[in-house]
Motif scaffolding. Structure first.
Motif, PDB file in Angstrom:
ATOM      1  N   ARG A  24      -6.455  16.447   8.790  1.00 51.60           N
ATOM      2  CA  ARG A  24      -7.951  15.775   9.326  1.00 51.60           C
ATOM      3  C   ARG A  24      -8.855  16.508   9.790  1.00 51.60           C
ATOM      4  O   ARG A  24      -9.650  16.122   9.615  1.00 51.60           O
ATOM      5  CB  ARG A  24      -7.050  14.262   9.903  1.00 51.60           C
ATOM      6  N   ASP A  43     -12.729   8.726   8.405  1.00 53.78           N
ATOM      7  CA  ASP A  43     -12.193   7.506   8.861  1.00 53.78           C
ATOM      8  C   ASP A  43     -11.824   7.030   8.152  1.00 53.78           C
ATOM      9  O   ASP A  43     -12.016   5.910   6.770  1.00 53.78           O
ATOM     10  CB  ASP A  43     -13.941   6.697   8.904  1.00 53.78           C
ATOM     11  N   SER A  44     -10.064   6.765   8.180  1.00 54.78           N
ATOM     12  CA  SER A  44      -9.730   5.527   7.595  1.00 54.78           C
ATOM     13  C   SER A  44      -9.450   4.438   7.295  1.00 54.78           C
ATOM     14  O   SER A  44      -9.457   3.965   6.310  1.00 54.78           O
ATOM     15  CB  SER A  44      -8.005   6.077   8.158  1.00 54.78           C
ATOM     16  N   ASP A  45      -9.772   3.864   8.325  1.00 52.19           N
ATOM     17  CA  ASP A  45     -10.552   2.205   8.125  1.00 52.19           C
ATOM     18  C   ASP A  45     -11.050   1.727   7.551  1.00 52.19           C
ATOM     19  O   ASP A  45     -11.106   1.143   6.389  1.00 52.19           O
ATOM     20  CB  ASP A  45     -10.815   1.790  10.074  1.00 52.19           C
ATOM     21  N   ALA A  47     -12.434   4.225   5.083  1.00 58.60           N
ATOM     22  CA  ALA A  47     -11.620   4.547   3.706  1.00 58.60           C
ATOM     23  C   ALA A  47     -11.090   3.104   3.211  1.00 58.60           C
ATOM     24  O   ALA A  47     -10.937   3.062   1.957  1.00 58.60           O
ATOM     25  CB  ALA A  47     -10.809   6.003   3.465  1.00 58.60           C
ATOM     26  N   LYS A  48      -9.782   2.889   3.491  1.00 59.38           N
ATOM     27  CA  LYS A  48      -8.590   1.943   3.453  1.00 59.38           C
ATOM     28  C   LYS A  48      -9.590   0.519   3.279  1.00 59.38           C
ATOM     29  O   LYS A  48      -9.647  -0.375   2.182  1.00 59.38           O
ATOM     30  CB  LYS A  48      -7.833   1.419   4.253  1.00 59.38           C
ATOM     31  N   SER A  49     -10.704   0.164   3.664  1.00 55.53           N
ATOM     32  CA  SER A  49     -12.049  -1.041   4.018  1.00 55.53           C
ATOM     33  C   SER A  49     -11.986  -0.738   2.626  1.00 55.53           C
ATOM     34  O   SER A  49     -12.873  -2.156   1.773  1.00 55.53           O
ATOM     35  CB  SER A  49     -12.635  -1.178   4.556  1.00 55.53           C
ATOM     36  N   SER A  50     -12.465  -0.043   2.008  1.00 58.38           N
ATOM     37  CA  SER A  50     -13.230   0.213   0.320  1.00 58.38           C
ATOM     38  C   SER A  50     -12.078   0.484  -0.808  1.00 58.38           C
ATOM     39  O   SER A  50     -12.044   1.132  -2.134  1.00 58.38           O
ATOM     40  CB  SER A  50     -13.547   1.777   0.380  1.00 58.38           C
ATOM     41  N   GLY A  51     -11.008   0.828  -0.851  1.00 58.51           N
ATOM     42  CA  GLY A  51      -9.459   0.499  -1.406  1.00 58.51           C
ATOM     43  C   GLY A  51      -9.352   1.836  -1.694  1.00 58.51           C
ATOM     44  O   GLY A  51      -8.405   1.604  -2.517  1.00 58.51           O
ATOM     45  N   MET A  52      -9.350   2.797  -0.801  1.00 61.00           N
ATOM     46  CA  MET A  52      -8.801   3.713  -0.834  1.00 61.00           C
ATOM     47  C   MET A  52      -7.476   4.116  -0.204  1.00 61.00           C
ATOM     48  O   MET A  52      -6.666   3.708   0.601  1.00 61.00           O
ATOM     49  CB  MET A  52      -9.476   5.186  -0.571  1.00 61.00           C
ATOM     50  N   PRO A  53      -6.637   4.578  -0.540  1.00 53.49           N
ATOM     51  CA  PRO A  53      -5.078   4.777  -0.161  1.00 53.49           C
ATOM     52  C   PRO A  53      -5.343   5.325   1.859  1.00 53.49           C
ATOM     53  O   PRO A  53      -5.208   5.227   2.750  1.00 53.49           O
ATOM     54  CB  PRO A  53      -3.718   5.340  -0.677  1.00 53.49           C
ATOM     55  N   ASP A  54      -6.031   5.792   1.985  1.00 50.03           N
ATOM     56  CA  ASP A  54      -6.480   6.806   2.873  1.00 50.03           C
ATOM     57  C   ASP A  54      -7.892   7.946   3.033  1.00 50.03           C
ATOM     58  O   ASP A  54      -8.432   7.833   2.157  1.00 50.03           O
ATOM     59  CB  ASP A  54      -5.383   7.939   3.131  1.00 50.03           C
TER      60      ASP A  54
END
Length: 138
Positions: A24, A43-45, A47-54
Motif C-alpha cells: 500500500r 482507498d480500500s473502502d 475500492a470495495k464500494s466499487s465492487g473490487m476486493p481491494d
C-alpha cells in the motif's frame, strides 16, 4: 554490459525481472510520483464500494517494471520502440514477474535490432501487461 547482436538468437529469453511485493505504501508513493490519485489505488473502502476486493496497482506502475526489465538488459538509449497492452489488474501485495523473449532479428536504419515479446504477470500466473519492444544491439 550490452549483449552483442551476434550472441543473441531468436527464442532466447532475457533475464527475468521480479518486483518486490507491491505494498500500500508503494501505491501511495506512486500516486504522488505519477499524479494519478485515483482512489481505486489507495482507498480500500472506495475500492470495495466499487465492487473490487481491494485496491490495486496502477497499470503504469506495472508497465514501469517492464521498463526495468528492458533497462537491466540494455541501456535505455538502446530502446527504439516499446508498446504494451493492459490485460488484467495487478492486485496489491502481488510480486510482478517480467519476462522477455527475442522473436526477431533485423536491421533498420543501419542498426542491428531485435524484437522482444515482453510480459508482466503475477507470481500466480495472471498476465497483467503484454507487449513488445525493439532494441538496438551492437
Amino acid at each position: 554490459m550490452t549483449p552483442a547482436y551476434d550472441a543473441v538468437d531468436i527464442g532466447d529469453e532475457i533475464p527475468i525481472h521480479e518486483s518486490a511485493a507491491i505494498s500500500r505504501h508503494t501505491l501511495a508513493l506512486y500516486c504522488g510520483a505519477s499524479g494519478d490519485h485515483n482512489p481505486m489505488h489507495v482507498d480500500s473502502d472506495f475500492a470495495k464500494s466499487s465492487g473490487m476486493p481491494d485496491v490495486f496497482a496502477h497499470g503504469m506502475l506495472t508497465m514501469a517494471f517492464l521498463g526495468q526489465l528492458l533497462t537491466r538488459w540494455v541501456p535505455q538509449q538502446n530502446i527504439r520502440h516499446w508498446s504494451v497492452r493492459f490485460t488484467a489488474i495487478t492486485p496489491v501485495h502481488a510480486k510482478v514477474v517480467c519476462t522477455g523473449k527475442v522473436v526477431a532479428k533485423f536491421e533498420a536504419g543501419g542498426e542491428k535490432c531485435v524484437r522482444l515479446e515482453i510480459n508482466a504477470r503475477t507470481r500466480c500466473g495472471l498476465h497483467t501487461v503484454v507487449g513488445d519492444a525493439v532494441v538496438a544491439l551492437a
